[in-house]
Scaffold this motif. Structure first.
Motif, mmCIF file in Angstrom:
data_model
loop_
_atom_site.group_PDB
_atom_site.id
_atom_site.type_symbol
_atom_site.label_atom_id
_atom_site.label_comp_id
_atom_site.label_asym_id
_atom_site.label_seq_id
_atom_site.Cartn_x
_atom_site.Cartn_y
_atom_site.Cartn_z
ATOM 1 N N ALA A 122 -38.527 -13.859 -18.134
ATOM 2 C CA ALA A 122 -37.973 -12.579 -17.695
ATOM 3 C C ALA A 122 -36.582 -12.384 -18.302
ATOM 4 O O ALA A 122 -35.809 -13.339 -18.434
ATOM 5 N N PRO A 123 -36.258 -11.126 -18.680
ATOM 6 C CA PRO A 123 -34.924 -10.877 -19.236
ATOM 7 C C PRO A 123 -33.854 -11.061 -18.159
ATOM 8 O O PRO A 123 -34.093 -10.816 -16.981
ATOM 9 N N LYS A 124 -32.687 -11.510 -18.598
ATOM 10 C CA LYS A 124 -31.585 -11.709 -17.662
ATOM 11 C C LYS A 124 -31.066 -10.361 -17.192
ATOM 12 O O LYS A 124 -30.979 -9.413 -17.957
ATOM 13 N N GLU A 125 -30.735 -10.320 -15.914
ATOM 14 C CA GLU A 125 -30.181 -9.099 -15.339
ATOM 15 C C GLU A 125 -28.743 -8.928 -15.821
ATOM 16 O O GLU A 125 -27.958 -9.868 -15.822
ATOM 17 N N ARG A 126 -28.433 -7.724 -16.255
ATOM 18 C CA ARG A 126 -27.069 -7.433 -16.695
ATOM 19 C C ARG A 126 -26.258 -7.026 -15.474
ATOM 20 O O ARG A 126 -26.562 -6.048 -14.812
ATOM 21 N N LEU A 127 -25.214 -7.794 -15.181
ATOM 22 C CA LEU A 127 -24.363 -7.511 -14.037
ATOM 23 C C LEU A 127 -23.121 -6.767 -14.492
ATOM 24 O O LEU A 127 -22.545 -7.084 -15.527
ATOM 25 N N SER A 128 -22.726 -5.801 -13.714
ATOM 26 C CA SER A 128 -21.492 -5.095 -14.042
ATOM 27 C C SER A 128 -20.353 -5.684 -13.229
ATOM 28 O O SER A 128 -20.540 -6.174 -12.122
ATOM 29 N N TRP A 129 -19.169 -5.622 -13.811
ATOM 30 C CA TRP A 129 -17.969 -6.144 -13.174
ATOM 31 C C TRP A 129 -17.224 -5.002 -12.521
ATOM 32 O O TRP A 129 -16.753 -4.090 -13.199
ATOM 33 N N SER A 130 -17.079 -5.037 -11.218
ATOM 34 C CA SER A 130 -16.258 -4.049 -10.521
ATOM 35 C C SER A 130 -14.804 -4.504 -10.603
ATOM 36 O O SER A 130 -14.516 -5.655 -10.965
ATOM 37 N N GLU A 131 -13.883 -3.619 -10.253
ATOM 38 C CA GLU A 131 -12.467 -3.996 -10.231
ATOM 39 C C GLU A 131 -12.236 -5.141 -9.240
ATOM 40 O O GLU A 131 -11.433 -6.031 -9.479
ATOM 41 N N GLN A 132 -12.951 -5.106 -8.117
ATOM 42 C CA GLN A 132 -12.822 -6.161 -7.105
ATOM 43 C C GLN A 132 -13.368 -7.492 -7.630
ATOM 44 O O GLN A 132 -12.785 -8.543 -7.361
ATOM 45 N N ASP A 133 -14.478 -7.447 -8.379
ATOM 46 C CA ASP A 133 -15.024 -8.661 -8.994
ATOM 47 C C ASP A 133 -14.010 -9.267 -9.972
ATOM 48 O O ASP A 133 -13.795 -10.483 -9.990
ATOM 49 N N THR A 134 -13.410 -8.401 -10.775
ATOM 50 C CA THR A 134 -12.434 -8.848 -11.762
ATOM 51 C C THR A 134 -11.220 -9.466 -11.082
ATOM 52 O O THR A 134 -10.733 -10.529 -11.492
ATOM 53 N N LYS A 135 -10.744 -8.822 -10.022
ATOM 54 C CA LYS A 135 -9.593 -9.356 -9.296
ATOM 55 C C LYS A 135 -9.916 -10.732 -8.716
ATOM 56 O O LYS A 135 -9.129 -11.667 -8.830
ATOM 57 N N LYS A 136 -11.071 -10.875 -8.097
ATOM 58 C CA LYS A 136 -11.479 -12.145 -7.504
ATOM 59 C C LYS A 136 -11.618 -13.210 -8.599
ATOM 60 O O LYS A 136 -11.193 -14.350 -8.430
ATOM 61 N N ALA B 99 -18.149 -24.019 -14.243
ATOM 62 C CA ALA B 99 -19.110 -24.135 -13.141
ATOM 63 C C ALA B 99 -18.426 -23.821 -11.807
ATOM 64 O O ALA B 99 -18.980 -23.089 -10.974
ATOM 65 N N LYS B 100 -17.221 -24.353 -11.595
ATOM 66 C CA LYS B 100 -16.486 -24.080 -10.351
ATOM 67 C C LYS B 100 -16.068 -22.622 -10.259
ATOM 68 O O LYS B 100 -16.120 -22.015 -9.191
ATOM 69 N N ILE B 101 -15.638 -22.061 -11.377
ATOM 70 C CA ILE B 101 -15.225 -20.651 -11.390
ATOM 71 C C ILE B 101 -16.401 -19.752 -11.034
ATOM 72 O O ILE B 101 -16.300 -18.879 -10.176
ATOM 73 N N VAL B 102 -17.537 -19.984 -11.683
ATOM 74 C CA VAL B 102 -18.724 -19.163 -11.442
ATOM 75 C C VAL B 102 -19.227 -19.337 -10.014
ATOM 76 O O VAL B 102 -19.595 -18.368 -9.350
ATOM 77 N N GLN B 103 -19.217 -20.568 -9.531
ATOM 78 C CA GLN B 103 -19.662 -20.813 -8.157
ATOM 79 C C GLN B 103 -18.777 -20.045 -7.166
ATOM 80 O O GLN B 103 -19.278 -19.371 -6.268
ATOM 81 N N GLY B 104 -17.470 -20.145 -7.315
ATOM 82 C CA GLY B 104 -16.548 -19.423 -6.429
ATOM 83 C C GLY B 104 -16.704 -17.920 -6.533
ATOM 84 O O GLY B 104 -16.668 -17.201 -5.527
ATOM 85 N N LEU B 105 -16.887 -17.434 -7.751
ATOM 86 C CA LEU B 105 -17.060 -16.000 -7.973
ATOM 87 C C LEU B 105 -18.342 -15.501 -7.322
ATOM 88 O O LEU B 105 -18.351 -14.451 -6.665
ATOM 89 N N ASN B 106 -19.418 -16.236 -7.474
ATOM 90 C CA ASN B 106 -20.696 -15.814 -6.896
ATOM 91 C C ASN B 106 -20.658 -15.826 -5.370
ATOM 92 O O ASN B 106 -21.221 -14.938 -4.724
ATOM 93 N N VAL B 107 -20.001 -16.807 -4.794
ATOM 94 C CA VAL B 107 -19.860 -16.855 -3.336
ATOM 95 C C VAL B 107 -19.029 -15.665 -2.863
ATOM 96 O O VAL B 107 -19.367 -14.989 -1.894
ATOM 97 N N ALA B 108 -17.935 -15.378 -3.568
ATOM 98 C CA ALA B 108 -17.023 -14.306 -3.157
ATOM 99 C C ALA B 108 -17.617 -12.913 -3.339
ATOM 100 O O ALA B 108 -17.344 -12.009 -2.556
ATOM 101 N N THR B 109 -18.432 -12.727 -4.383
ATOM 102 C CA THR B 109 -18.942 -11.386 -4.692
ATOM 103 C C THR B 109 -20.371 -11.147 -4.228
ATOM 104 O O THR B 109 -20.799 -9.994 -4.135
ATOM 105 N N GLY B 110 -21.116 -12.219 -3.980
ATOM 106 C CA GLY B 110 -22.520 -12.065 -3.626
ATOM 107 C C GLY B 110 -23.391 -11.725 -4.829
ATOM 108 O O GLY B 110 -24.554 -11.371 -4.682
#
Length: 127
Positions: free
Chosen positions: A2-16, A36-47
């Motif tokens: 399956a193709p990877k889903e393209r995620l958009s970055w909101s201003e809040q995502d960028t700030k986090k 890995a730690k950055i992505v893990q923290g970002l995914n937890v924070a943004t859902g």
């Protein structure tokens, strides 16, 4: 596959994202970035479900934008900024991305990227 889903970055995502990068940079003596730690923290924070490549690309894009903004502020004599919008006044050579909207999260960007590239008399380019 399956193709990877393209995620958009909101201003809040960028700030986090910037906050997490700064936090991990400050708390680490390692020179290598722990994506890995950055992505893990970002995914937890943004859902959302960002991956390492998306995070690295965002990091590089933000760094490039900050470098342009920083050079405008430091090197371009006679460049004035609109007091209401925070954008530079129209001037030959200004990247169009900054004419309507100033660089977002400037304080966070300065905290993360200042000192990561040479400017002014300290820059060197082989001829």
């Amino acid at each position: 596959m399956a193709p990877k889903e393209r995620l958009s970055w909101s201003e809040q995502d960028t700030k986090k994202f910037l906050e997490i990068c700064i936090q991990l940079k400050a708390g680490s003596s390692e020179r290598k970035t722990n994506w890995a730690k950055i992505v893990q923290g970002l995914n937890v924070a943004t859902g959302k479900n960002f991956n390492d490549k998306q995070a690295r690309n965002k990091y590089d894009d933000l760094k490039a934008q900050f470098k342009i903004w920083n050079e405008m502020e430091l090197k371009w004599t006679g460049l004035s900024f609109d007091p209401e919008s925070g954008c530079p006044q129209k001037h030959k050579g200004i990247p169009s991305m900054f004419l309507k909207k100033p660089l977002a999260h400037l304080a966070l960007l300065r905290s993360l990227y200042s000192g990561s590239f040479a400017t002014s008399k300290y820059s060197y380019s082989p001829g």
